[in-house]
Design an enzyme around this catalytic site. Structure first.
Site, short mmCIF file in Angstrom:
data_model
loop_
_atom_site.label_atom_id
_atom_site.label_comp_id
_atom_site.label_asym_id
_atom_site.label_seq_id
_atom_site.Cartn_x
_atom_site.Cartn_y
_atom_site.Cartn_z
N THR A 175 0.90 -1.15 0.00
CA THR A 175 0.00 0.00 0.00
C THR A 175 0.93 1.18 0.00
O THR A 175 2.14 1.01 0.00
CB THR A 175 -0.89 -0.04 1.27
N ASP A 206 -10.38 -7.78 1.36
CA ASP A 206 -10.52 -7.14 2.68
C ASP A 206 -11.90 -7.37 3.29
O ASP A 206 -12.12 -7.07 4.46
CB ASP A 206 -10.24 -5.63 2.59
N SER A 212 -7.64 -1.29 7.20
CA SER A 212 -6.80 -0.96 8.37
C SER A 212 -6.03 0.33 8.13
O SER A 212 -5.22 0.72 8.98
CB SER A 212 -5.79 -2.08 8.62
O1 DON Z 1 -7.15 -1.48 3.44
C1 DON Z 1 -6.42 -2.28 3.99
O2 DON Z 1 -6.36 -2.44 5.19
C2 DON Z 1 -5.48 -3.11 3.14
N1 DON Z 1 -6.04 -3.31 1.83
C3 DON Z 1 -4.18 -2.42 3.09
C4 DON Z 1 -3.18 -3.22 2.36
C5 DON Z 1 -1.82 -2.86 2.70
O3 DON Z 1 -1.53 -2.00 3.50
C6 DON Z 1 -0.81 -3.62 2.04
N2 DON Z 1 0.45 -3.08 2.33
N3 DON Z 1 1.47 -2.98 2.54
#
Ligand code: DON
Length: 583
Positions: free
Chosen positions: A393, A435, A465
């Site tokens: 992310t 998710d 998250s």
């Molecule tokens: O929204 C979320 O919590 C996840 N889709 C975030 C994914 C994420 O942070 C991956 N990263 N390093």
């Protein structure tokens, strides 16, 4: 202060300084150097007088800075950075994903923007289950069925329309278009990631694209993305209509049809970003402003802070047995609530007030035993579940010369999302559907479990998250921070705040310090390799904790305003491409 307290404070300060020295020393030798390429080099930390941008790539930070220099504010800069990341940081930067933006203006006005993906209208509760009701591995993470309706372009437009300062939307896309058209030299980390997923790209893509144009990527290779440039031009000229309608929408729908995905023209046309009241709360005189549901970030962060607030953390000391145990027990309890109560508030009555009620949180900690771990089985809905790691992310923190602040986290979920590039349009699509809770109690790729609150429904947003946060001290802007890292994001933000507030660390040390994480299930403490020696780990075991060593967790990007008004900006050693820019 008693003599004993004073002794603890001095002792802890020495431990912190030693730890900080060790971290900085150990991480600056023997680690890959920052991202390099002709024309850029990543700078992990710096002090600026007036303005700062921290992002996951030097060229994206530079795009934000270019907009600030042209008279844009922090929101404009964050938008330009987001579009540039979609080009130079394709594993997470995106237009095919979604995210959250938290804003605090120089006057202290706050806002939270939700541009999270939504389940397509044809999605349904059991879509990832086989005929026996078992979750089909990979269906919610790989390929076309994993894709939620992207929110990024609508979000950027909404942020610009309400808070942008520049006259022309078109200017915000210019740096990204230039980078896509002319190309840029990729970093070693990007080359490594692209190579790691090339087989997936080949298997899952229905059309050739820029990423499959080579058999092996090397650091310094030129990545040119003409199809992405054309898509960005459409967005530049037509705003959200350039993405959700017309030619680009046709390409997205055609891609879905070729690969068995669900997104239709109607899904795209119906997508809307939403302003939501930010989650706000206090910790010892600091005011935390963060993201409400459909992110769990703000609520879980505040729950954890409020649960540890009554305890003398500073005296316990950084990574002492007592402080780790206390923080783990708060993390466990907050993540248990996450699993049970949190989901899209448009679909599920999330009891936000109850979850943040001081008396409720006090009761949750009533069975905290300073000597013993509380088994997660003793909390509701517990079974031991495995945890898998694979994530990407990205976060951007911006402070502009007027003092406006923006904290924005955006994602495709996994590295390169579902690994599918929209044929002819040049951008990766997310795999955010993972998710959701595909089945109550069955963990997703982050090992997170959920229930009805986060079950799949048409048009619903999946629980996140991501924890973009802004913190005030004495009514003034103090810290802007956030991170990628899946479920470990919230505990990372929690720990980086406490490292500064309780353990007296300067920002860079607070970010680089080793971290640990407990998420209720699986019932174990994850800790970063190198954080603790075997004696310390054995002591945790003796208290009843299970542990697992992992390579790394969330990757913080932060800015902290210093007492003299200057800005300390820090990226994270965990991503060599992290870069701070400013003046
Ligand atoms: O929204 C979320 O919590 C996840 N889709 C975030 C994914 C994420 O942070 C991956 N990263 N390093």
């Amino acid at each position: 202060m008693t003599n004993q307290n004073l002794f603890h404070k001095i002792f802890n300060s020495c431990v912190v300084l030693l730890a900080a020295w060790a971290i900085i020393h150990l991480t600056s030798c023997g680690q890959p150097k920052g991202a390099t390429g002709p024309g850029y080099e990543a700078q992990r930390t710096a002090r600026f007088d007036s303005a700062a941008v921290v992002s996951a790539h030097p060229l994206a930070s530079e795009a934000g800075l270019e907009i600030l220099r042209a008279g844009g504010n922090a929101v404009d800069a964050a938008i330009a950075t987001q579009f540039a990341l979609a080009v130079v940081y394709p594993r997470a930067g995106n237009i095919g994903g979604g995210g959250f933006m938290v804003i605090r203006t120089a006057e202290g006005h706050t806002a939270a923007l939700d541009y999270r993906e939504k389940a397509p209208a044809a999605a349904h509760k059991d879509m990832y289950l086989d005929s026996l009701g078992k979750v089909v591995p990979g269906l919610s993470t790989r390929g076309h069925l994993a894709v939620g309706v992207p929110g990024t372009v609508a979000g950027m437009w909404e942020a610009f329309t309400k808070y942008g300062q520049l006259d022309r939307w078109a200017d915000l896309l210019e740096p990204a278009i230039r980078l896509a058209e002319e190309g840029f030299r990729i970093t070693a980390t990007e080359a490594e990631r692209l190579n790691r997923y090339l087989d997936d790209f080949r298997e899952l893509n229905t059309r050739p694209n820029a990423f499959t144009s080579k058999d092996e990527w090397k650091a310094g290779d030129l990545l040119v993305q003409p199809e992405l440039a054309a898509t960005l031009r459409a967005i530049q000229q037509h705003g959200p209509d350039g993405f959700y309608k017309g030619h680009v929408a046709d390409l997205i729908v055609a891609e879905m049809q070729r690969g068995g995905g669900l997104i239709t023209h109607e899904d795209l046309a119906a997508y809307e970003a939403r302003w939501r009241p930010p989650i706000m709360g206090n910790y010892k005189g600091y005011r935390i402003i963060s993201m409400p549901p459909p992110s769990s970030g703000g609520i879980v962060l505040l729950q954890m802070l409020k649960m540890v607030e009554p305890f003398p953390l500073a005296e316990m000391g950084f990574h002492s047995l007592q402080s780790v145990h206390l923080m783990v027990e708060a993390e466990r309890r907050a993540y248990a609530d996450r699993a049970k109560y949190l989901g899209d508030p448009d679909y599920y009555p999330v009891p936000t007030d109850q979850l943040l009620d001081p008396e409720y949180l006090r009761r949750k900690m009533a069975d905290f035993d300073p000597e013993r771990a509380t088994p997660s089985q003793a909390l509701p809905e517990a079974t031991l579940v495995p945890v898998l790691e694979s994530f990407e992310t990205t976060h951007t923190s911006v402070v502009d010369p007027q003092g406006n602040a923006v904290s924005v986290t955006t994602t495709l979920n996994s590295n390169y999302g579902c690994k599918v590039v929209v044929g002819g349009a040049g951008f990766f699509l997310n795999n955010e559907m993972d998710d959701f809770s595909a089945k109550p109690g069955v963990p997703n790729q982050f090992g997170l479990v959920g229930a009805e609150a986060n079950a799949i429904a048409p048009g619903k947003r999946m629980l996140s998250s991501m924890t973009p946060a802004i913190v005030e001290k004495d009514g003034h802007l103090w810290c802007v921070l956030g991170a990628p890292g899946g479920s470990t994001i919230i505990t990372a933000v929690f720990q980086v705040l406490l490292n500064q507030i309780e353990f007296g660390m300067p920002l860079d040390s607070a970010v680089q310090a080793y971290r640990f994480h407990h998420q209720f299930l699986p019932d174990l403490i994850m800790y970063e390799r190198g954080a603790w020696d075997s004696t310390f780990v054995e002591k945790l075991h003796a208290m009843g904790h299970q542990t697992r060593e992992v390579e790394r967790m969330a990757v913080i990007k932060a800015i902290t305003v210093q007492p003299d008004g200057t800005l300390e900006a820090a990226g994270d050693r965990r991503n060599p491409d992290d870069d701070v820019a400013g003046w």
